[in-house]
Design a protein around this motif. Structure first.
Motif, mmCIF file in Angstrom:
data_model
loop_
_atom_site.group_PDB
_atom_site.id
_atom_site.type_symbol
_atom_site.label_atom_id
_atom_site.label_comp_id
_atom_site.label_asym_id
_atom_site.label_seq_id
_atom_site.Cartn_x
_atom_site.Cartn_y
_atom_site.Cartn_z
ATOM 1 N N ARG A 67 0.844 -1.197 0.000
ATOM 2 C CA ARG A 67 0.000 0.000 0.000
ATOM 3 C C ARG A 67 0.883 1.253 0.000
ATOM 4 N N PRO A 68 0.367 2.372 -0.530
ATOM 5 C CA PRO A 68 1.199 3.591 -0.596
ATOM 6 C C PRO A 68 1.652 4.079 0.785
ATOM 7 N N GLU A 69 0.835 3.804 1.821
ATOM 8 C CA GLU A 69 1.274 4.118 3.182
ATOM 9 C C GLU A 69 1.398 2.805 3.933
ATOM 10 N N PRO A 70 2.587 2.235 4.008
ATOM 11 C CA PRO A 70 2.726 0.922 4.654
ATOM 12 C C PRO A 70 2.477 1.022 6.162
ATOM 13 N N ILE A 105 9.054 -4.593 -6.299
ATOM 14 C CA ILE A 105 7.647 -4.275 -6.629
ATOM 15 C C ILE A 105 6.746 -5.161 -5.762
ATOM 16 N N HIS A 106 5.736 -4.552 -5.159
ATOM 17 C CA HIS A 106 4.857 -5.271 -4.226
ATOM 18 C C HIS A 106 3.405 -5.104 -4.681
ATOM 19 N N SER A 107 2.652 -6.189 -4.612
ATOM 20 C CA SER A 107 1.261 -6.101 -5.076
ATOM 21 C C SER A 107 0.375 -7.068 -4.295
ATOM 22 N N VAL A 108 -0.849 -6.619 -4.051
ATOM 23 C CA VAL A 108 -1.823 -7.499 -3.392
ATOM 24 C C VAL A 108 -2.086 -8.733 -4.258
ATOM 25 N N ALA A 109 -1.780 -8.646 -5.567
ATOM 26 C CA ALA A 109 -1.994 -9.804 -6.449
ATOM 27 C C ALA A 109 -1.139 -10.996 -5.991
ATOM 28 N N GLY A 110 0.089 -10.723 -5.526
ATOM 29 C CA GLY A 110 0.959 -11.802 -5.049
ATOM 30 C C GLY A 110 0.348 -12.488 -3.835
ATOM 31 N N LEU A 111 -0.198 -11.680 -2.939
ATOM 32 C CA LEU A 111 -0.836 -12.213 -1.730
ATOM 33 C C LEU A 111 -2.111 -12.976 -2.101
ATOM 34 N N ARG A 112 -2.887 -12.397 -3.011
ATOM 35 C CA ARG A 112 -4.155 -13.017 -3.426
ATOM 36 C C ARG A 112 -3.888 -14.406 -4.025
ATOM 37 N N ASN A 113 -2.880 -14.496 -4.895
ATOM 38 C CA ASN A 113 -2.580 -15.787 -5.527
ATOM 39 C C ASN A 113 -2.187 -16.816 -4.480
ATOM 40 N N TYR A 114 -1.356 -16.389 -3.532
ATOM 41 C CA TYR A 114 -0.923 -17.320 -2.479
ATOM 42 C C TYR A 114 -2.126 -17.784 -1.652
ATOM 43 N N LEU A 115 -2.955 -16.833 -1.221
ATOM 44 C CA LEU A 115 -4.080 -17.195 -0.351
ATOM 45 C C LEU A 115 -5.071 -18.100 -1.085
ATOM 46 N N ARG A 116 -5.235 -17.877 -2.379
ATOM 47 C CA ARG A 116 -6.149 -18.750 -3.140
ATOM 48 C C ARG A 116 -5.594 -20.165 -3.213
ATOM 49 N N GLU A 117 -4.278 -20.275 -3.380
ATOM 50 C CA GLU A 117 -3.661 -21.614 -3.412
ATOM 51 C C GLU A 117 -3.864 -22.341 -2.087
ATOM 52 N N GLN A 118 -3.819 -21.569 -0.993
ATOM 53 C CA GLN A 118 -3.848 -22.182 0.345
ATOM 54 C C GLN A 118 -5.266 -22.396 0.864
ATOM 55 N N TRP A 133 9.304 -0.031 -3.619
ATOM 56 C CA TRP A 133 10.132 0.557 -2.551
ATOM 57 C C TRP A 133 11.556 0.026 -2.707
ATOM 58 N N PRO A 134 12.547 0.761 -2.198
ATOM 59 C CA PRO A 134 13.917 0.225 -2.215
ATOM 60 C C PRO A 134 13.971 -1.115 -1.454
ATOM 61 N N LEU A 135 14.741 -2.038 -1.968
ATOM 62 C CA LEU A 135 14.830 -3.357 -1.310
ATOM 63 C C LEU A 135 15.525 -3.240 0.045
ATOM 64 N N VAL A 136 16.428 -2.283 0.159
ATOM 65 C CA VAL A 136 17.093 -2.059 1.443
ATOM 66 C C VAL A 136 16.575 -0.730 1.986
ATOM 67 N N ARG A 137 15.998 -0.827 3.165
ATOM 68 C CA ARG A 137 15.375 0.346 3.763
ATOM 69 C C ARG A 137 16.162 0.744 5.011
ATOM 70 N N THR A 171 4.586 6.730 9.436
ATOM 71 C CA THR A 171 4.552 8.189 9.525
ATOM 72 C C THR A 171 5.811 8.814 8.899
ATOM 73 N N GLU A 172 6.743 7.979 8.455
ATOM 74 C CA GLU A 172 7.984 8.481 7.847
ATOM 75 C C GLU A 172 8.070 7.969 6.411
ATOM 76 N N PRO A 173 8.761 8.711 5.530
ATOM 77 C CA PRO A 173 8.916 8.212 4.170
ATOM 78 C C PRO A 173 9.744 6.923 4.140
ATOM 79 N N VAL A 174 9.442 6.028 3.201
ATOM 80 C CA VAL A 174 10.187 4.767 3.115
ATOM 81 C C VAL A 174 11.559 5.022 2.497
ATOM 82 N N HIS A 175 11.664 6.012 1.625
ATOM 83 C CA HIS A 175 12.951 6.220 0.929
ATOM 84 C C HIS A 175 13.982 6.828 1.855
#
Ligand code: SIN
Length: 287
Positions: free
Chosen positions: A112-115, A159-172, A192-196, A283-287
């Motif tokens: 989500r845009p605000e994690p 890159i992060h997407s609810v689609a990845g979670l949705r696919n996993y949950l449907r499989e399970q 988001w950057p992979l290293v935060r 409450t803080e930027p991820v970058h």
């Protein structure tokens, strides 16, 4: 009453006594909790007998709250509470099927845009066996990388997407239409950057999820997915992990900036598990 803080023997976690979550914390308690969270990443508050309104008020004193996108899983009358469990009409769980160990390691709301900055999970009903929650320290996982990996990973954007979670949950899930929910105003993916770098400590941490992260910017899809699989195996090695075996009325607060977590399965045909989660917005930027 003064707080007592006892670290676990794992890479993360401390047991905190002397906090009554039934009362809104004063600034001194909030500062002690913030400092302990910064140090230990996961705080365990045993023996809290709290109502949904009390959990919400306590959490809201720490940060603004975020609601789950799964509208059916919002508690009636207290929508800030995300009901996780198998006591309602439809089970809500992030655990794999019973007998499967393909865990859904994640940090809340990374898609989500605000994690989520932190989350508080409260145990109302626990299974006789299974249904533990694992927490992995992403400072330790980063520190353990070779110098050339640190240099490479520091330049990557995931890159992060609810689609990845949705696919996993449907499989399970037994239910074909299982959907974790996506609000209309939510983008299909965020990057988001992979290293935060942790905003309070400045320490680098890996920032991704085993299923919700669906690729690396500029890489072919398959290459990105294979990389995420390998990274998940590295980042969740046992020496980086604290396992929480729940007891009735435990409340556990974790730092989503530094910690991945994963629910472990339990036999839903024999057991009930009911947890209430409040989610504290970043409450803080991820970058
Ligand atoms: C969650 O992923 O927020 C819930 C974890 C659990 O059910 O143990």
């Amino acid at each position: 009453m003064s707080l007592s803080i006892e670290p676990t023997e794992s890479a993360l976690g401390a047991v905190v006594k002397g906090v009554d979550m039934g009362r809104v914390p004063d600034p001194d308690i909030i500062e002690s909790i913030e400092t302990a969270l910064e140090q230990y990443g996961v705080l365990i508050f045993p023996g809290q007998d709290i109502t949904p309104a009390q959990q919400t008020a306590f959490s809201a004193a720490l940060a603004p709250l975020e609601m789950t996108a799964n509208i059916d899983a919002r508690l009636d009358g207290q929508p800030e509470i995300f009901v996780v469990g198998n006591t309602g009409a439809k089970p809500v769980t992030f655990a794999p099927k019973f007998g499967n160990d393909d865990l859904e390691w994640h940090t809340d709301h990374i898609h989500r845009p605000e994690p989520a900055r932190a989350s508080l999970l409260y145990a109302k009903e626990i299974p006789a066996e299974g249904g533990d929650t694992l927490f992995a320290c992403m400072y330790s996982a980063y520190d353990d990388l070779a110098a050339e990996q640190k240099a490479q990973y520091g330049s990557l954007t995931a890159i992060h997407s609810v689609a990845g979670l949705r696919n996993y949950l449907r499989e399970q899930s037994e239910e074909e239409d299982y959907d974790p929910g996506r609000q209309a105003d939510m983008p299909e993916s965020v990057s988001w950057p992979l290293v935060r770098h942790h905003p309070r400590t400045g320490r680098p941490a890996l920032y991704f999820g085993a299923k919700v992260t669906i690729g690396i910017e500029g890489w072919a899809e398959e290459t990105g997915l294979a990389f995420i699989r390998d990274l998940s195996s590295h980042a969740t090695r046992p020496e980086f992990v604290y396992r929480h075996v729940w007891r009735h009325h435990d409340a556990v607060l974790w730092d989503n900036r530094r910690v991945l977590h994963a629910a472990t399965p339990f036999d839903m045909t024999r057991n009930k598990r009911l947890m209430h989660r409040t989610t504290l917005r970043e409450t803080e930027p991820v970058h």
